[in-house]
Design a protein around this motif. Structure first.
Motif, PDB file in Angstrom:
ATOM      1  N   GLY A 155      -8.061   0.354  -1.755  1.00  0.00           N
ATOM      2  CA  GLY A 155      -7.236   0.561  -3.066  1.00  0.00           C
ATOM      3  C   GLY A 155      -7.975   1.632  -4.067  1.00  0.00           C
ATOM      4  O   GLY A 155      -7.069   2.134  -4.821  1.00  0.00           O
TER       5      GLY A 155
ATOM      6  N   ILE B  36      -1.308  -3.070  -0.495  1.00  0.00           N
ATOM      7  CA  ILE B  36      -2.937  -3.312  -0.176  1.00  0.00           C
ATOM      8  C   ILE B  36      -3.123  -4.280  -1.456  1.00  0.00           C
ATOM      9  O   ILE B  36      -4.124  -5.149  -1.142  1.00  0.00           O
TER      10      ILE B  36
ATOM     11  N   PHE C 256      -2.866  -4.014   4.873  1.00  0.00           N
ATOM     12  CA  PHE C 256      -2.929  -2.719   4.336  1.00  0.00           C
ATOM     13  C   PHE C 256      -2.139  -1.824   5.282  1.00  0.00           C
ATOM     14  O   PHE C 256      -1.304  -0.869   4.514  1.00  0.00           O
TER      15      PHE C 256
ATOM     16  N   LEU D  39     -12.482 -10.061   2.111  1.00  0.00           N
ATOM     17  CA  LEU D  39     -11.582  -8.908   1.905  1.00  0.00           C
ATOM     18  C   LEU D  39     -11.745  -8.047   0.597  1.00  0.00           C
ATOM     19  O   LEU D  39     -11.364  -6.991   0.698  1.00  0.00           O
TER      20      LEU D  39
ATOM     21  N   SER E 115      -1.866 -10.170  -5.660  1.00  0.00           N
ATOM     22  CA  SER E 115      -2.398 -11.288  -4.900  1.00  0.00           C
ATOM     23  C   SER E 115      -2.294 -12.492  -5.942  1.00  0.00           C
ATOM     24  O   SER E 115      -2.523 -13.579  -5.314  1.00  0.00           O
TER      25      SER E 115
ATOM     26  N   SER F 121      -1.376  -4.033  -8.597  1.00  0.00           N
ATOM     27  CA  SER F 121      -1.943  -4.535  -7.327  1.00  0.00           C
ATOM     28  C   SER F 121      -3.004  -5.655  -7.625  1.00  0.00           C
ATOM     29  O   SER F 121      -2.913  -6.451  -6.693  1.00  0.00           O
TER      30      SER F 121
ATOM     31  N   THR G 265     -10.700  -4.097   0.214  1.00  0.00           N
ATOM     32  CA  THR G 265      -9.878  -3.737  -0.506  1.00  0.00           C
ATOM     33  C   THR G 265     -10.016  -2.748  -1.830  1.00  0.00           C
ATOM     34  O   THR G 265      -9.485  -2.106  -2.253  1.00  0.00           O
TER      35      THR G 265
ATOM     36  N   SER H 165      -3.848  -8.562  -0.806  1.00  0.00           N
ATOM     37  CA  SER H 165      -4.744  -8.805   0.131  1.00  0.00           C
ATOM     38  C   SER H 165      -5.751  -9.841  -0.236  1.00  0.00           C
ATOM     39  O   SER H 165      -6.767 -10.461   0.897  1.00  0.00           O
ATOM     40  N   LEU H 166      -5.790 -10.431  -1.335  1.00  0.00           N
ATOM     41  CA  LEU H 166      -6.798 -11.113  -1.702  1.00  0.00           C
ATOM     42  C   LEU H 166      -6.814 -12.687  -1.873  1.00  0.00           C
ATOM     43  O   LEU H 166      -7.676 -13.455  -1.929  1.00  0.00           O
TER      44      LEU H 166
ATOM     45  N   ALA I 106      -7.024  -7.495   7.236  1.00  0.00           N
ATOM     46  CA  ALA I 106      -6.825  -6.203   6.532  1.00  0.00           C
ATOM     47  C   ALA I 106      -5.839  -5.413   7.157  1.00  0.00           C
ATOM     48  O   ALA I 106      -5.057  -4.500   6.777  1.00  0.00           O
TER      49      ALA I 106
END
Length: 472
Positions: free
Chosen positions: A216, A179, A419, A208, A140, A136, A212, A182-183, A415
């Motif tokens: 997450g 997910i 997501f 976010l 990103s 995860s 997140t 998202s950063l 998001a």
């Protein structure tokens, strides 16, 4: 370098380009009817249903299908508004948005494909949760596609002696393929589209991060509890011989790590360095910093092809078809969305006024929860990058206003797009790739609606909580 690689390299080199431009400005959006949105809707419907309903035909002819839909935009635009206006709108979309978008995906796909994680250990709940957490975070940094392709085979090998292992792959899709990306703009295509439109590189990291961590963290906690229950049940059952003997885990192809860092550095450079130099090509303004950025990124991808041992890519099951498919389909998407963006920019004066009203409060302010759910629901079944772009334009399309005055609106759009791409197999490009790899490796994956049952039970309640906490 084989022929497919050469075609991809030529494709990305042909359009090294610049800053995002509003391609639809030359078109009279207030005068355009909803008929102009049909090619866009038809293309996305084909993308959503083609691999499921007519797989073999789609596999061999998706490029031709996409080209037909694109032609149904280009030809009528030229006939209705003149070749010059139509050409300018399409050229802006392709050179200033599409090329930078596909260049980044090409580089992340190519470089990550040269990194191989070999070896095997037993997939305990703690190990699985740890690998999902690492994946995860990695998503990103090198993108959801890159992280998914690097880690899916190791996590399958770690759990191939367990009778219950499909849930591991399902949660892998939730977290690593969606997910977790998202950063940063590197994480997921819609966020990079936002970056090309003028959203600051670290804006999503800041705005976010709380959402997140909440979403997450809950998904990972649910996975750990479920995996622990199933793991304990398996301990009481007859043992299954591990088809992959335990061996030391090693990360090979480390030469690609600095190349990935170089991609990140090139993007940060283009955001910070503003020399004020630009070139004009057929009416398209090309800024020097973006030209340099894209050239560096392509060069790093080509270097990876030269320095990475072919056996590592072979062990990863690396081939060019996924990125070629994305390149062809997104070329058509970026063309088909041109008239839709023009209509959206007309706001309440355009044919999409009911959609504008749906995401606007009685006082005229954006309805952040509506933006989150509308973007998310469409991203579940359509491609999340063009869906993000549609709602980005619907919210005004001004990045400076969206990053400040309407920051929660942009966060809701971002998001929702990232997501909820996890809700179906077709919500995000890596989802179906991971599904196909898992099935080929012998994992008894749930079907299309079986997967939606998983996402409905696990994800939707978390999204409801998240929407009330952050956008209510």
């Amino acid at each position: 370098m084989n022929a497919a690689a050469m075609r991809m390299a030529v494709l990305v080199l042909a359009g090294l380009s610049a800053t995002p431009a509003l391609a639809a400005e030359a078109l009279p959006g207030a005068q355009m009817s909803l008929w102009w949105a049909l090619p866009f809707a038809g293309l996305l419907l084909c993308i959503a249903t083609g691999p499921l309903l007519f797989h073999h035909f789609w596999e061999h002819h998706y490029g031709k299908i996409a080209a037909v839909w694109a032609a149904l935009v280009i030809v009528p635009l030229a006939a209705s508004y003149g070749v010059a206006a139509a050409g300018e709108a399409v050229l802006h979309a392709m050179l200033l948005e599409y090329m930078s978008f596909i260049i980044l995906l090409f580089a992340l796909f190519t470089i990550s494909g040269g990194i191989l994680i070999s070896g095997n250990i037993h997939g305990t709940p703690l190990f699985n949760a740890g690998l999902l957490l690492v994946g995860s975070i990695l998503a990103s940094v090198i993108g959801t596609t890159g992280a998914s392709m690097i880690l899916i085979r190791p996590i399958i090998r770690a759990n191939d002696n367990r009778p219950f292992n499909a849930h591991v792959v399902v949660f892998f899709i939730f977290l690593v393929s969606n997910i977790g990306g998202s950063l940063t703009p590197l994480g997921d295509p819609p966020l990079f589209v936002g970056f090309l439109r003028g959203v600051d590189f670290f804006w999503t990291t800041v705005h976010l991060l709380p959402d997140t961590l909440f979403v997450g963290g809950l998904v990972l906690a649910i996975f750990f509890v479920l995996d622990t229950i199933l793991y304990r049940r398996e301990q009481r059952a007859p043992k299954i011989k591990d088809p992959t003997p335990d061996s030391k885990v090693r990360i090979l192809g480390l030469v690609n790590i600095p190349l990935l860092a170089g991609v990140i550095g090139a993007i940060l450079m283009s955001a910070a360095w503003k020399p004020g130099v630009e070139f004009t090509i057929q009416g398209v303004h090309v800024e020097l910093q973006n030209l340099v950025r894209d050239a560096i990124i392509v060069a790093l991808a080509l270097i990876s092809l030269v320095v990475s041992p072919k056996k590592y890519r072979s062990a990863n099951g690396f081939n060019w078809e996924p990125i070629l498919e994305v390149a062809k389909l997104f070329a058509a998407i970026f063309i088909c969305i041109v008239p839709v963006v023009a209509i959206l920019r007309a706001g309440m004066d355009g044919a999409l006024a009911p959609l504008v009203a749906l995401v606007t409060t009685a006082s005229g302010q954006p309805n952040d929860m509506a933006y989150f759910w509308m973007t998310g629901i469409l991203s579940s079944f359509l491609d999340n990058a063009p869906t993000y772009l549609v709602f980005f334009e619907l919210a005004g399309g001004n990045p400076q206003e969206l990053m400040t005055t309407f920051a929660t609106t942009l966060a809701a759009i971002s998001a929702g797009a990232v997501f909820m791409g996890a809700n179906t197999y077709i919500g995000n490009a890596p989802n179906f790739m991971v599904y196909a790899i898992a099935r080929n490796q012998g994992v008894r994956m749930p079907g299309f609606f079986g997967y939606m049952l998983w996402s409905g039970v696990v994800l939707l309640p978390i999204f409801v909580l998240s929407s009330f906490i952050f956008f209510g």
